[in-house]
Enzyme design. Structure first.
Site, PDB file in Angstrom:
ATOM      1  CB  CYS A  84      -0.990   0.006   0.970  1.00 28.43           C
ATOM      2  SG  CYS A  84      -0.236   0.176   2.818  1.00 28.43           S
ATOM      3  CG  HIS A 136      -4.214  -0.211   4.206  1.00 23.34           C
ATOM      4  ND1 HIS A 136      -3.506  -0.997   3.357  1.00 23.34           N
ATOM      5  CD2 HIS A 136      -5.344   0.091   3.416  1.00 23.34           C
ATOM      6  CE1 HIS A 136      -4.146  -1.006   2.163  1.00 23.34           C
ATOM      7  NE2 HIS A 136      -5.199  -0.539   2.362  1.00 23.34           N
ATOM      8  CG  HIS A 148      -6.810  -0.148  -1.063  1.00 22.30           C
ATOM      9  ND1 HIS A 148      -6.804  -1.088  -0.192  1.00 22.30           N
ATOM     10  CD2 HIS A 148      -7.861  -0.236  -1.913  1.00 22.30           C
ATOM     11  CE1 HIS A 148      -8.016  -1.495   0.010  1.00 22.30           C
ATOM     12  NE2 HIS A 148      -8.565  -1.223  -1.098  1.00 22.30           N
TER      13      HIS A 148
END
Length: 191
Positions: A84, A136, A148
């Site tokens: 990510c 994240h 993402h």
């Protein structure tokens, strides 16, 4: 003398006609380009679930579209596998010409926090998934959708999905002072 005048007049008439025919195909090409861009926007709108007719940054959406489906790999930073933060770093580098940190927590330190209702296209979204710390990051696209690199690869999801809604922490916008600093560094590196 009359013949010379007629020949000159015909010559200029032919030049004028050729000039007009050269302009006409370009107008058609411009129309075709506009039609193709409109079709691309419609197609991307359907895939991404975002109204691209209102967007000002098609480069962002083309970048995301090109990466969709790239496998996830922790620590990865290529088309063979990406995580990510590397995806976010690559997007910001290619789309916004900004070099940002490589870790989601470090990236968060570079932004001004933004409420979920105030998110704009290109803002960052941060999550605390099974952790007390940010774990994240993704890029907001609009209409509560974000791109993402998830465990299923690069994808687009909704902040309204139960999973992401549960772990959503904050939105963030790159700090203006940081943007200015990066632009100055870029300018000095080009010299």
């Amino acid at each position: 003398m009359k013949k010379i005048t007629i020949v000159i007049a015909l010559f200029f008439s032919v030049l004028a006609v050729q000039a007009q025919t050269k302009i006409s195909p370009n107008s058609a090409d411009d129309k075709n380009t506009d039609d193709q861009e409109s079709l691309a926007k419609d197609y991307l709108s359907q895939i991404m679930g975002v109204a691209l007719s209102a967007t000002s940054n098609m480069k962002l959406f083309h970048f995301v579209y090109d990466w969709i489906g790239t496998p996830y790999r922790f620590g990865g930073s290529s088309r063979k596998g990406i995580d990510c933060s590397a995806f976010t770093k690559e997007l910001y580098s290619q789309v916004f010409n900004m070099d940002i940190q490589r870790n989601s927590r470090d990236i968060f330190s570079m932004v001004t926090p933004v409420g979920r209702d105030d998110l704009q296209e290109g803002d960052l979204v941060f999550f605390k998934i099974h952790s007390r710390r940010i774990s994240h990051v993704g890029i907001y696209l609009g209409n509560n959708r974000f791109a993402h690199a998830s465990s299923r690869g690069v994808a687009i999801n909704s902040l309204d999905d139960a999973y992401y809604s549960r772990y959503f922490y904050r939105g963030g916008r790159m700090l203006e002072s940081f943007k200015e600093e990066l632009q100055k560094e870029d300018e000095s590196n080009k010299k």
